[in-house]
Design a protein around this motif. Structure first.
Motif, PDB file in Angstrom:
ATOM      1  N   SER A  82       0.830  -1.214   0.000  1.00  0.00           N
ATOM      2  CA  SER A  82       0.000   0.000   0.000  1.00  0.00           C
ATOM      3  C   SER A  82       0.857   1.252   0.000  1.00  0.00           C
ATOM      4  N   ASP A  83       1.949   1.259   0.784  1.00  0.00           N
ATOM      5  CA  ASP A  83       2.858   2.406   0.802  1.00  0.00           C
ATOM      6  C   ASP A  83       3.450   2.648  -0.581  1.00  0.00           C
ATOM      7  N   SER A  86       0.817   4.014  -2.974  1.00  0.00           N
ATOM      8  CA  SER A  86       0.396   5.397  -2.702  1.00  0.00           C
ATOM      9  C   SER A  86       1.482   6.405  -3.060  1.00  0.00           C
ATOM     10  N   GLN A  89       1.023   7.754  -6.643  1.00  0.00           N
ATOM     11  CA  GLN A  89      -0.220   8.436  -6.990  1.00  0.00           C
ATOM     12  C   GLN A  89       0.014   9.890  -7.348  1.00  0.00           C
TER      13      GLN A  89
END
Length: 89
Positions: A82-83, A86, A89
């Protein structure tokens, strides 16, 4: 993974495992099942019943089709999938 399965499973490795019926041995994700993750630092593999994400930092996540996360381990830098996703993004 192959070394551990060789030592612990007692089941010989099947070079055609990706296209064969399950034999009780665990195998790493096969390139046949790789999908676009949308992130340059993360590979995504979709198998029957689950998805596997592998980060360039060694992080990995295995998530069932019902979205339950079975395992989510950070990489050597402490960042999770997830890190990594993100950050792009």
């Amino acid at each position: 993974m192959r070394t551990v399965e060789d030592a612990m499973s007692g089941i010989p490795e099947n070079p055609s495992a990706a296209t064969s019926l399950p034999d009780g041995r665990m195998y790493p994700p096969h390139e046949l099942f790789e999908k676009k993750s949308g992130h340059s630092m993360v590979q995504l593999f979709k198998q029957t019943g689950h998805s596997t994400w592998i980060g360039q930092n060694g992080a990995f996540r295995i998530q069932r089709s019902d979205e339950f996360v079975e395992i989510d381990k950070p990489g050597k830098d402490g960042k999770t999938i997830s890190d990594l996703m993100s950050e792009e993004q």
